[in-house]
Design a protein around this motif. Structure first.
Motif, PDB file in Angstrom:
ATOM      1  N   VAL A 190     -12.352  -0.279  15.668  1.00  0.00           N
ATOM      2  CA  VAL A 190     -13.648   0.163  16.184  1.00  0.00           C
ATOM      3  C   VAL A 190     -13.413   1.184  17.290  1.00  0.00           C
ATOM      4  N   LYS A 191     -14.469   1.861  17.681  1.00  0.00           N
ATOM      5  CA  LYS A 191     -14.465   2.752  18.841  1.00  0.00           C
ATOM      6  C   LYS A 191     -15.372   2.153  19.910  1.00  0.00           C
ATOM      7  N   ASN A 192     -14.917   2.159  21.169  1.00  0.00           N
ATOM      8  CA  ASN A 192     -15.790   1.690  22.240  1.00  0.00           C
ATOM      9  C   ASN A 192     -16.646   2.842  22.760  1.00  0.00           C
ATOM     10  N   ASP A 193     -17.458   2.566  23.777  1.00  0.00           N
ATOM     11  CA  ASP A 193     -18.379   3.588  24.295  1.00  0.00           C
ATOM     12  C   ASP A 193     -17.657   4.792  24.869  1.00  0.00           C
ATOM     13  N   ALA A 194     -16.401   4.596  25.289  1.00  0.00           N
ATOM     14  CA  ALA A 194     -15.622   5.697  25.857  1.00  0.00           C
ATOM     15  C   ALA A 194     -14.878   6.490  24.782  1.00  0.00           C
ATOM     16  N   GLY A 195     -15.053   6.083  23.533  1.00  0.00           N
ATOM     17  CA  GLY A 195     -14.385   6.775  22.443  1.00  0.00           C
ATOM     18  C   GLY A 195     -12.970   6.317  22.174  1.00  0.00           C
ATOM     19  N   GLU A 196     -12.548   5.255  22.842  1.00  0.00           N
ATOM     20  CA  GLU A 196     -11.206   4.722  22.609  1.00  0.00           C
ATOM     21  C   GLU A 196     -11.157   3.947  21.289  1.00  0.00           C
ATOM     22  N   THR A 197     -10.015   4.027  20.628  1.00  0.00           N
ATOM     23  CA  THR A 197      -9.800   3.232  19.425  1.00  0.00           C
ATOM     24  C   THR A 197      -9.222   1.879  19.807  1.00  0.00           C
ATOM     25  N   GLY A 198      -9.792   0.842  19.238  1.00  0.00           N
ATOM     26  CA  GLY A 198      -9.297  -0.501  19.491  1.00  0.00           C
ATOM     27  C   GLY A 198      -9.688  -1.426  18.360  1.00  0.00           C
ATOM     28  N   PHE A 199      -9.646  -2.721  18.637  1.00  0.00           N
ATOM     29  CA  PHE A 199      -9.856  -3.712  17.587  1.00  0.00           C
ATOM     30  C   PHE A 199     -10.825  -4.800  18.018  1.00  0.00           C
ATOM     31  N   GLU A 200     -11.721  -5.151  17.105  1.00  0.00           N
ATOM     32  CA  GLU A 200     -12.398  -6.437  17.195  1.00  0.00           C
ATOM     33  C   GLU A 200     -11.433  -7.443  16.578  1.00  0.00           C
ATOM     34  N   VAL A 201     -11.121  -8.499  17.343  1.00  0.00           N
ATOM     35  CA  VAL A 201     -10.116  -9.460  16.903  1.00  0.00           C
ATOM     36  C   VAL A 201     -10.803 -10.755  16.499  1.00  0.00           C
ATOM     37  N   MET A 202     -10.574 -11.175  15.269  1.00  0.00           N
ATOM     38  CA  MET A 202     -11.138 -12.407  14.732  1.00  0.00           C
ATOM     39  C   MET A 202     -10.011 -13.380  14.431  1.00  0.00           C
ATOM     40  N   VAL A 203     -10.243 -14.647  14.692  1.00  0.00           N
ATOM     41  CA  VAL A 203      -9.187 -15.656  14.567  1.00  0.00           C
ATOM     42  C   VAL A 203      -9.723 -16.893  13.846  1.00  0.00           C
ATOM     43  N   GLY A 204      -8.836 -17.548  13.100  1.00  0.00           N
ATOM     44  CA  GLY A 204      -9.154 -18.862  12.561  1.00  0.00           C
ATOM     45  C   GLY A 204      -9.815 -18.881  11.212  1.00  0.00           C
ATOM     46  N   GLY A 205      -9.754 -17.780  10.464  1.00  0.00           N
ATOM     47  CA  GLY A 205     -10.273 -17.810   9.108  1.00  0.00           C
ATOM     48  C   GLY A 205      -9.222 -18.345   8.143  1.00  0.00           C
ATOM     49  N   GLY A 206      -9.667 -18.753   6.988  1.00  0.00           N
ATOM     50  CA  GLY A 206      -8.741 -19.242   5.970  1.00  0.00           C
ATOM     51  C   GLY A 206      -9.458 -20.119   4.976  1.00  0.00           C
ATOM     52  N   LEU A 207      -8.875 -20.270   3.800  1.00  0.00           N
ATOM     53  CA  LEU A 207      -9.511 -21.047   2.742  1.00  0.00           C
ATOM     54  C   LEU A 207      -8.721 -22.326   2.523  1.00  0.00           C
ATOM     55  N   GLY A 208      -8.432 -22.686   1.307  1.00  0.00           N
ATOM     56  CA  GLY A 208      -7.663 -23.899   1.072  1.00  0.00           C
ATOM     57  C   GLY A 208      -8.456 -25.166   1.285  1.00  0.00           C
ATOM     58  N   ARG A 209      -7.756 -26.229   1.672  1.00  0.00           N
ATOM     59  CA  ARG A 209      -8.352 -27.565   1.788  1.00  0.00           C
ATOM     60  C   ARG A 209      -9.498 -27.609   2.800  1.00  0.00           C
ATOM     61  N   SER A 210      -9.355 -26.855   3.885  1.00  0.00           N
ATOM     62  CA  SER A 210     -10.386 -26.816   4.941  1.00  0.00           C
ATOM     63  C   SER A 210     -10.763 -25.362   5.182  1.00  0.00           C
ATOM     64  N   PRO A 211     -11.766 -24.850   4.482  1.00  0.00           N
ATOM     65  CA  PRO A 211     -12.095 -23.426   4.612  1.00  0.00           C
ATOM     66  C   PRO A 211     -12.900 -23.126   5.876  1.00  0.00           C
ATOM     67  N   PHE A 212     -12.583 -22.002   6.517  1.00  0.00           N
ATOM     68  CA  PHE A 212     -13.316 -21.544   7.688  1.00  0.00           C
ATOM     69  C   PHE A 212     -13.454 -20.025   7.636  1.00  0.00           C
ATOM     70  N   ILE A 213     -14.568 -19.538   8.195  1.00  0.00           N
ATOM     71  CA  ILE A 213     -14.744 -18.108   8.423  1.00  0.00           C
ATOM     72  C   ILE A 213     -14.260 -17.814   9.837  1.00  0.00           C
ATOM     73  N   ALA A 214     -13.485 -16.752   9.991  1.00  0.00           N
ATOM     74  CA  ALA A 214     -12.920 -16.411  11.299  1.00  0.00           C
ATOM     75  C   ALA A 214     -14.023 -16.100  12.304  1.00  0.00           C
ATOM     76  N   LYS A 215     -13.724 -16.367  13.565  1.00  0.00           N
ATOM     77  CA  LYS A 215     -14.649 -16.097  14.669  1.00  0.00           C
ATOM     78  C   LYS A 215     -14.067 -14.994  15.554  1.00  0.00           C
ATOM     79  N   THR A 216     -14.948 -14.188  16.098  1.00  0.00           N
ATOM     80  CA  THR A 216     -14.502 -13.125  17.000  1.00  0.00           C
ATOM     81  C   THR A 216     -14.053 -13.739  18.316  1.00  0.00           C
ATOM     82  N   ILE A 217     -12.809 -13.460  18.688  1.00  0.00           N
ATOM     83  CA  ILE A 217     -12.254 -13.987  19.915  1.00  0.00           C
ATOM     84  C   ILE A 217     -12.312 -12.950  21.045  1.00  0.00           C
ATOM     85  N   LYS A 218     -12.308 -11.671  20.663  1.00  0.00           N
ATOM     86  CA  LYS A 218     -12.425 -10.593  21.647  1.00  0.00           C
ATOM     87  C   LYS A 218     -13.028  -9.380  20.936  1.00  0.00           C
ATOM     88  N   PRO A 219     -14.168  -8.881  21.423  1.00  0.00           N
ATOM     89  CA  PRO A 219     -14.854  -7.778  20.734  1.00  0.00           C
ATOM     90  C   PRO A 219     -14.090  -6.468  20.765  1.00  0.00           C
TER      91      PRO A 219
END
Length: 551
Positions: A190-219
């Motif tokens: 993503v780009k922030n308001d200052a035009g810097e390139t960075g990342f929205e970081v999502m954690v904890g997704g996965g399928l299998g026996r216990s499926p979860f959708i990842a949650k944003t840990i830091k925008p």
């Protein structure tokens, strides 16, 4: 294409020599199978139902024509003439003899291909949007950052023996083609308001026996800090992740049990301790990696050339073009998806002959580059629009021009009980039958975008939880039965599907899918309303009533 250097090649060659010695000791009886297991897993080798299965990495889904030809060579010389492309942008060979594995690995090493970290409790093959670097709506090429992660995590001593396997996925476009929300770490450029390139970081997704959708840990994490931030996440996981219970060892369970706020606080505290250290990426380092990606010397072309307009009179060509050709960021060019889902064929399989032919076509029409998508299809990312008619004829001749991309017969499926020792039920025959049921392209287009995903066991290699229609094979009283979910999706609006009712026998699965599709056609408010939107609007009950009314 990323150009590997001498350091990369030395690492790959040394791994081949090491594995050759390990195989020789296993064949001589010096190593037992239990002793050999962790060694072979580090090189992508599983023991399946009938033989060893060999899983080869395709980092962020990018292949050169020379690399694809070498994969074809391995399929032809050491296997049974085909390979299976997976949902992790890997390729698997199901019939290689143990004695031949070192030679196969050595042959692949000649073109910079390896099988490191395609299995085991380590960071796995880093995946990305298969259209990275060419799609119009992306922030920048996500493969550059995927390569940075690959280099940092490859054989990382701290992360080679994690509580469980660990998966990254990266996207940079508005539409998520990398399924980042069902990964241990999902990164969105993503780009922030200052035009810097960075990342929205999502954690904890996965399928299998216990499926979860990842949650944003830091925008927003600046690009220069992404390695230190990812390392902080992995350190927290390495410290707190369960090692006493394989079913609770994934980071998704840790995030769920701690709660996202507590987990984020732990990561932030760890990150602050290393944020200004040697893991900080300066501009020169980033540009060094970026400079290793060689981009095509595009011609100055215009969209909608005369060759394309002339070919529009051919209804079969037009059906394929509308289905399998996507816009490119460069005027006059297009992205072409090659369907590995022929009517009656196993999803994701390609023969050695097809791979050789596709490599030749990539040289002729796509600057020698091929992409692998998590949907188990291939793509040619740099095709001049004027060449589309000729390319279509060539693709049709080798059986990879079926115009079913993103339609009901474009099925994602794991190998299932036909190959896998973990599976409870078959996947491939169900996929084959469904492609026959929905072989009529007019009917498939009437239905519209609809993803069917099939897994032969709870491990969910077919991503059934996030299929618009998900099919999970389980064993009950020594019989194969199948649970059906609907409403799942793996894109930027990722959602787990909902179970519609009791499992159904193997013989009824295709009928159930037809019932669900017929119910959708009757229930949608307009032709443009997608299946997942109808399910979201009405819930599962109308579909459940239709499926179980006569069962």
């Amino acid at each position: 294409m990323y150009v590997y250097d001498d350091i990369d090649q030395t690492l790959v060659n040394e791994r081949v020599a090491e594995f050759r010695d390990q195989v020789q000791r296993r064949l001589s009886g010096e190593l037992t199978e239990d002793e050999f297991k962790p060694l072979r897993l580090m090189n992508g080798v599983y023991l399946q139902l009938h033989a060893y299965m060999f899983r080869v990495a395709i980092p962020y889904g990018t292949l050169s024509s020379a690399q694809l030809r070498k994969l074809a060579h391995v399929a032809r010389k050491y296997d049974r003439g085909y390979g299976h492309f997976t949902t992790r942008q890997n390729i698997q060979f199901n019939w290689i003899a143990l004695k031949d594995l070192p030679d196969a690995l050595a042959d692949l090493a000649e073109v910079g291909i390896h099988a490191m970290q395609t299995s085991g409790n380590c960071t796995r093959n880093v995946t990305a949007d298969q259209w990275g670097g060419v799609v119009p709506d992306e922030v920048e090429d996500p493969r550059v950052w995927a390569e940075i992660l690959r280099q940092h995590t490859a054989l990382h001593p701290e992360f080679s023996f994690l509580p469980r396997k660990f998966k990254f996925a990266i996207t940079a476009a508005d539409h998520d083609r990398a399924a980042i929300k069902v990964h241990d770490i999902g990164l969105r450029l993503v780009k922030n308001d200052a035009g810097e390139t960075g990342f929205e970081v999502m954690v904890g997704g996965g399928l299998g026996r216990s499926p979860f959708i990842a949650k944003t840990i830091k925008p927003f994490v600046p690009g220069r800090d992404i390695l230190s931030y990812v390392e902080a996440i992995l350190r927290v996981y390495n410290q707190y992740g369960r090692r006493d219970n394989i079913y609770k060892a994934r980071i998704k369970i840790l995030v769920h049990e701690l709660g996202i706020e507590k987990f984020a606080a732990e990561v932030e505290q760890t990150w602050q301790e290393i944020a200004e250290g040697p893991l900080t990426l300066d501009d020169q380092m980033i540009e060094e990696i970026r400079s290793r990606f060689v981009y095509p010397a595009y011609e100055k072309l215009t969209d909608d050339p005369a060759e394309l307009r002339a070919a529009a009179a051919d209804a079969k060509f037009e059906a394929w073009r509308k289905n399998s050709v996507a816009p490119h960021r460069q005027p006059g060019y297009a992205i072409v998806t090659l369907s590995l889902k022929p009517v009656g064929g196993p999803p994701g399989d390609a023969t050695a002959e097809q791979m050789d032919a596709i490599a030749d076509l990539a040289d002729t029409y796509s600057f020698g580059e091929i992409r692998v998508g998590h949907e188990q299809n291939l793509a040619l990312p740099h095709v001049a629009q004027r060449d589309l008619p000729a390319l279509w004829k060539a693709l049709d001749a080798i059986g990879v021009a079926t115009p079913n991309v993103n339609l009901v017969s474009d099925i994602i499926a794991c190998p299932g009980l036909d190959y896998c020792s973990l599976a409870n039920a078959r996947s491939i025959p169900i996929a084959q039958e469904l492609t026959r049921r929905f072989a009529n392209h007019e009917t498939a287009n009437l239905i519209g975008r609809l993803h069917v995903n099939i897994s032969g066991c709870i491990n969910a290699c077919g991503h059934h939880h996030v299929g618009h229609i998900g099919i999970l094979g389980v064993e009950k009283n020594d019989q194969e039965v199948y649970q059906i979910t609907i409403g799942g999706r793996a894109d930027e609006h990722a959602k787990l599907g909902e179970l519609i009712g009791p499992a159904v026998p193997y013989a009824q699965v295709a009928d159930v899918v037809e019932d669900i599709v017929e119910a959708y056609l009757a229930l949608r408010e307009r032709p443009e309303e997608l299946f997942v939107d109808t399910v979201k609007r009405l819930g599962v009950e109308p579909f459940k009533e239709r499926v179980y009314a006569t069962r």
